[in-house]
Motif scaffolding. Structure first.
Motif, PDB file in Angstrom:
ATOM      1  N   ASP A  54       0.844  -1.189   0.000  1.00 39.53           N
ATOM      2  CA  ASP A  54       0.000   0.000   0.000  1.00 39.53           C
ATOM      3  C   ASP A  54       0.883   1.244   0.000  1.00 39.53           C
ATOM      4  O   ASP A  54       2.106   1.145  -0.007  1.00 39.53           O
ATOM      5  N   ASP A  55       0.259   2.409   0.026  1.00 40.35           N
ATOM      6  CA  ASP A  55       0.997   3.666  -0.090  1.00 40.35           C
ATOM      7  C   ASP A  55       1.658   4.125   1.206  1.00 40.35           C
ATOM      8  O   ASP A  55       2.250   5.202   1.241  1.00 40.35           O
ATOM      9  N   THR A  56       1.591   3.313   2.259  1.00 40.05           N
ATOM     10  CA  THR A  56       2.332   3.637   3.484  1.00 40.05           C
ATOM     11  C   THR A  56       3.762   3.110   3.391  1.00 40.05           C
ATOM     12  O   THR A  56       4.625   3.527   4.141  1.00 40.05           O
ATOM     13  N   PHE A  57       4.002   2.155   2.497  1.00 41.62           N
ATOM     14  CA  PHE A  57       5.301   1.523   2.268  1.00 41.62           C
ATOM     15  C   PHE A  57       5.795   0.723   3.474  1.00 41.62           C
ATOM     16  O   PHE A  57       6.946   0.314   3.518  1.00 41.62           O
ATOM     17  N   LYS A  58       4.948   0.492   4.466  1.00 45.72           N
ATOM     18  CA  LYS A  58       5.355  -0.333   5.611  1.00 45.72           C
ATOM     19  C   LYS A  58       5.650  -1.732   5.100  1.00 45.72           C
ATOM     20  O   LYS A  58       4.891  -2.305   4.313  1.00 45.72           O
ATOM     21  N   ASN A  59       6.763  -2.262   5.540  1.00 44.74           N
ATOM     22  CA  ASN A  59       7.191  -3.621   5.187  1.00 44.74           C
ATOM     23  C   ASN A  59       7.339  -3.847   3.689  1.00 44.74           C
ATOM     24  O   ASN A  59       7.165  -4.961   3.203  1.00 44.74           O
ATOM     25  N   ALA A  60       7.671  -2.784   2.963  1.00 46.33           N
ATOM     26  CA  ALA A  60       7.887  -2.898   1.519  1.00 46.33           C
ATOM     27  C   ALA A  60       9.238  -3.561   1.243  1.00 46.33           C
ATOM     28  O   ALA A  60      10.190  -3.415   1.997  1.00 46.33           O
ATOM     29  N   LYS A  61       9.302  -4.286   0.156  1.00 48.56           N
ATOM     30  CA  LYS A  61      10.549  -4.914  -0.295  1.00 48.56           C
ATOM     31  C   LYS A  61      11.291  -3.906  -1.170  1.00 48.56           C
ATOM     32  O   LYS A  61      10.710  -3.324  -2.092  1.00 48.56           O
ATOM     33  N   THR A  62      12.578  -3.708  -0.873  1.00 51.69           N
ATOM     34  CA  THR A  62      13.388  -2.737  -1.599  1.00 51.69           C
ATOM     35  C   THR A  62      14.633  -3.409  -2.147  1.00 51.69           C
ATOM     36  O   THR A  62      15.279  -4.189  -1.447  1.00 51.69           O
ATOM     37  N   THR A  63      14.979  -3.098  -3.389  1.00 53.73           N
ATOM     38  CA  THR A  63      16.231  -3.566  -3.972  1.00 53.73           C
ATOM     39  C   THR A  63      16.899  -2.393  -4.683  1.00 53.73           C
ATOM     40  O   THR A  63      16.222  -1.526  -5.231  1.00 53.73           O
ATOM     41  N   ALA A  64      18.228  -2.383  -4.630  1.00 57.12           N
ATOM     42  CA  ALA A  64      18.990  -1.331  -5.306  1.00 57.12           C
ATOM     43  C   ALA A  64      20.297  -1.910  -5.828  1.00 57.12           C
ATOM     44  O   ALA A  64      20.878  -2.808  -5.208  1.00 57.12           O
ATOM     45  N   THR A  65      20.741  -1.392  -6.955  1.00 55.33           N
ATOM     46  CA  THR A  65      22.015  -1.771  -7.554  1.00 55.33           C
ATOM     47  C   THR A  65      22.748  -0.505  -7.966  1.00 55.33           C
ATOM     48  O   THR A  65      22.175   0.351  -8.652  1.00 55.33           O
ATOM     49  N   ILE A  66      23.998  -0.398  -7.533  1.00 51.73           N
ATOM     50  CA  ILE A  66      24.843   0.756  -7.849  1.00 51.73           C
ATOM     51  C   ILE A  66      26.024   0.259  -8.681  1.00 51.73           C
ATOM     52  O   ILE A  66      26.681  -0.720  -8.301  1.00 51.73           O
ATOM     53  N   GLN A  67      26.311   0.920  -9.780  1.00 55.71           N
ATOM     54  CA  GLN A  67      27.464   0.556 -10.605  1.00 55.71           C
ATOM     55  C   GLN A  67      28.725   1.181 -10.004  1.00 55.71           C
ATOM     56  O   GLN A  67      28.828   2.405  -9.921  1.00 55.71           O
ATOM     57  N   THR A  68      29.680   0.342  -9.585  1.00 57.88           N
ATOM     58  CA  THR A  68      30.867   0.851  -8.889  1.00 57.88           C
ATOM     59  C   THR A  68      31.726   1.733  -9.777  1.00 57.88           C
ATOM     60  O   THR A  68      32.348   2.676  -9.287  1.00 57.88           O
ATOM     61  N   ASP A  69      31.749   1.475 -11.074  1.00 57.47           N
ATOM     62  CA  ASP A  69      32.597   2.309 -11.938  1.00 57.47           C
ATOM     63  C   ASP A  69      31.970   3.672 -12.226  1.00 57.47           C
ATOM     64  O   ASP A  69      32.548   4.489 -12.934  1.00 57.47           O
ATOM     65  N   SER A  70      30.809   3.948 -11.624  1.00 59.50           N
ATOM     66  CA  SER A  70      30.180   5.263 -11.796  1.00 59.50           C
ATOM     67  C   SER A  70      30.513   6.213 -10.644  1.00 59.50           C
ATOM     68  O   SER A  70      29.969   7.308 -10.575  1.00 59.50           O
ATOM     69  N   VAL A  71      31.446   5.802  -9.766  1.00 62.25           N
ATOM     70  CA  VAL A  71      31.833   6.658  -8.644  1.00 62.25           C
ATOM     71  C   VAL A  71      32.439   7.955  -9.176  1.00 62.25           C
ATOM     72  O   VAL A  71      33.195   7.955 -10.143  1.00 62.25           O
ATOM     73  N   PHE A  72      32.059   9.078  -8.539  1.00 60.04           N
ATOM     74  CA  PHE A  72      32.519  10.384  -8.995  1.00 60.04           C
ATOM     75  C   PHE A  72      32.795  11.277  -7.788  1.00 60.04           C
ATOM     76  O   PHE A  72      31.920  11.493  -6.954  1.00 60.04           O
ATOM     77  N   THR A  73      34.034  11.774  -7.711  1.00 64.40           N
ATOM     78  CA  THR A  73      34.422  12.667  -6.614  1.00 64.40           C
ATOM     79  C   THR A  73      34.978  13.995  -7.136  1.00 64.40           C
ATOM     80  O   THR A  73      35.557  14.754  -6.373  1.00 64.40           O
ATOM     81  N   ASN A  74      34.851  14.220  -8.416  1.00 63.79           N
ATOM     82  CA  ASN A  74      35.358  15.434  -9.067  1.00 63.79           C
ATOM     83  C   ASN A  74      36.891  15.459  -9.151  1.00 63.79           C
ATOM     84  O   ASN A  74      37.491  16.512  -9.239  1.00 63.79           O
ATOM     85  N   ASN A  75      37.505  14.271  -9.102  1.00 67.38           N
ATOM     86  CA  ASN A  75      38.950  14.156  -9.246  1.00 67.38           C
ATOM     87  C   ASN A  75      39.229  12.825  -9.940  1.00 67.38           C
ATOM     88  O   ASN A  75      39.020  11.758  -9.342  1.00 67.38           O
ATOM     89  N   THR A  76      39.690  12.867 -11.170  1.00 69.04           N
ATOM     90  CA  THR A  76      39.873  11.651 -11.970  1.00 69.04           C
ATOM     91  C   THR A  76      40.834  10.669 -11.324  1.00 69.04           C
ATOM     92  O   THR A  76      40.561   9.460 -11.302  1.00 69.04           O
ATOM     93  N   ASP A  77      41.958  11.148 -10.788  1.00 68.55           N
ATOM     94  CA  ASP A  77      42.916  10.239 -10.147  1.00 68.55           C
ATOM     95  C   ASP A  77      42.289   9.527  -8.952  1.00 68.55           C
ATOM     96  O   ASP A  77      42.452   8.319  -8.774  1.00 68.55           O
ATOM     97  N   ARG A  78      41.566  10.268  -8.120  1.00 72.09           N
ATOM     98  CA  ARG A  78      40.914   9.664  -6.951  1.00 72.09           C
ATOM     99  C   ARG A  78      39.832   8.686  -7.402  1.00 72.09           C
ATOM    100  O   ARG A  78      39.703   7.589  -6.858  1.00 72.09           O
ATOM    101  N   ASP A  79      39.042   9.069  -8.415  1.00 70.37           N
ATOM    102  CA  ASP A  79      38.001   8.172  -8.917  1.00 70.37           C
ATOM    103  C   ASP A  79      38.607   6.865  -9.417  1.00 70.37           C
ATOM    104  O   ASP A  79      38.101   5.776  -9.131  1.00 70.37           O
ATOM    105  N   ASN A  80      39.703   6.949 -10.165  1.00 64.14           N
ATOM    106  CA  ASN A  80      40.368   5.740 -10.663  1.00 64.14           C
ATOM    107  C   ASN A  80      40.903   4.898  -9.516  1.00 64.14           C
ATOM    108  O   ASN A  80      40.852   3.663  -9.574  1.00 64.14           O
ATOM    109  N   HIS A  81      41.414   5.534  -8.465  1.00 62.61           N
ATOM    110  CA  HIS A  81      41.890   4.798  -7.295  1.00 62.61           C
ATOM    111  C   HIS A  81      40.715   4.088  -6.620  1.00 62.61           C
ATOM    112  O   HIS A  81      40.830   2.916  -6.229  1.00 62.61           O
ATOM    113  N   LEU A  82      39.583   4.757  -6.498  1.00 70.88           N
ATOM    114  CA  LEU A  82      38.406   4.135  -5.879  1.00 70.88           C
ATOM    115  C   LEU A  82      37.884   2.956  -6.704  1.00 70.88           C
ATOM    116  O   LEU A  82      37.369   1.988  -6.151  1.00 70.88           O
ATOM    117  N   LYS A  83      38.048   3.007  -8.014  1.00 69.79           N
ATOM    118  CA  LYS A  83      37.611   1.911  -8.883  1.00 69.79           C
ATOM    119  C   LYS A  83      38.588   0.738  -8.864  1.00 69.79           C
ATOM    120  O   LYS A  83      38.233  -0.369  -9.277  1.00 69.79           O
TER     121      LYS A  83
END
Length: 170
Positions: free
Chosen positions: A41-70
């Motif tokens: 229902d629209d209260t979302f109580k006990n709702a099932k949630t799933t999420a997927t994040i692509q790790t190579d999409s990390v962005f910190t506004n610094n290419t060297d740091r982003d590459n290190h994080l990847k």
């Protein structure tokens, strides 16, 4: 019958913040991710949630740091291309299993349900904010460097947050 809600990526963000050199915070986000909710229902109580994040999409506004994080010293994006989260209950908090680098651990995040509204095109939308903190070493993100004056380059605690908007499916 459960109603499915799909992420509206143009109105959503997932961010993180970590202490750098023990003196300031570095912020970043993930640019590519997806999520869905199945709710009775629209209260979302006990709702099932799933999420997927692509790790190579990390962005910190610094290419060297982003590459290190990847790299294998952090997210190892080549071997582990995604971070996943799965939960069976969504209330004022959400507890679920977070998987990073092939390591799965339960985490709990604070959630603020912003409500439901209809956009100008007739789409029913729901909004959520979340925040929490994880220890990166729990997920095998162990790289660090000692500082000459004491302390370490990167803190173990990582603050995570998000603003998510979902579209109700017919």
């Amino acid at each position: 019958m459960a109603t499915k809600w799909n992420l509206d990526p143009t109105h959503s963000e997932i961010t993180f913040k970590v202490k750098h050199m023990m003196i300031s915070n570095i912020k970043g986000n993930f640019r590519t991710f997806n999520a869905e909710i199945e709710a009775d229902d629209d209260t979302f109580k006990n709702a099932k949630t799933t999420a997927t994040i692509q790790t190579d999409s990390v962005f910190t506004n610094n290419t060297d740091r982003d590459n290190h994080l990847k790299s294998a010293e952090f997210f190892n994006a080549e071997e582990y291309p995604s971070i996943t989260f799965e939960s069976q209950a969504l209330n004022d908090t959400i507890t679920g299993n977070l998987t990073v680098n092939g390591v799965t651990k339960p985490i709990t995040l604070d959630v603020d349900f912003g409500g439901i509204n209809v956009d100008p095109w007739g789409n029913t939308k729901a909004g959520f904010s979340f925040e929490g903190k994880i220890n990166r070493k729990d997920f095998g993100l162990n790289w660090n460097a000692a500082l000459e004056a004491g302390g370490v380059m990167v803190s173990e605690d990582v603050k995570i947050a998000g603003e998510l908007q979902f579209v109700k499916q017919a």
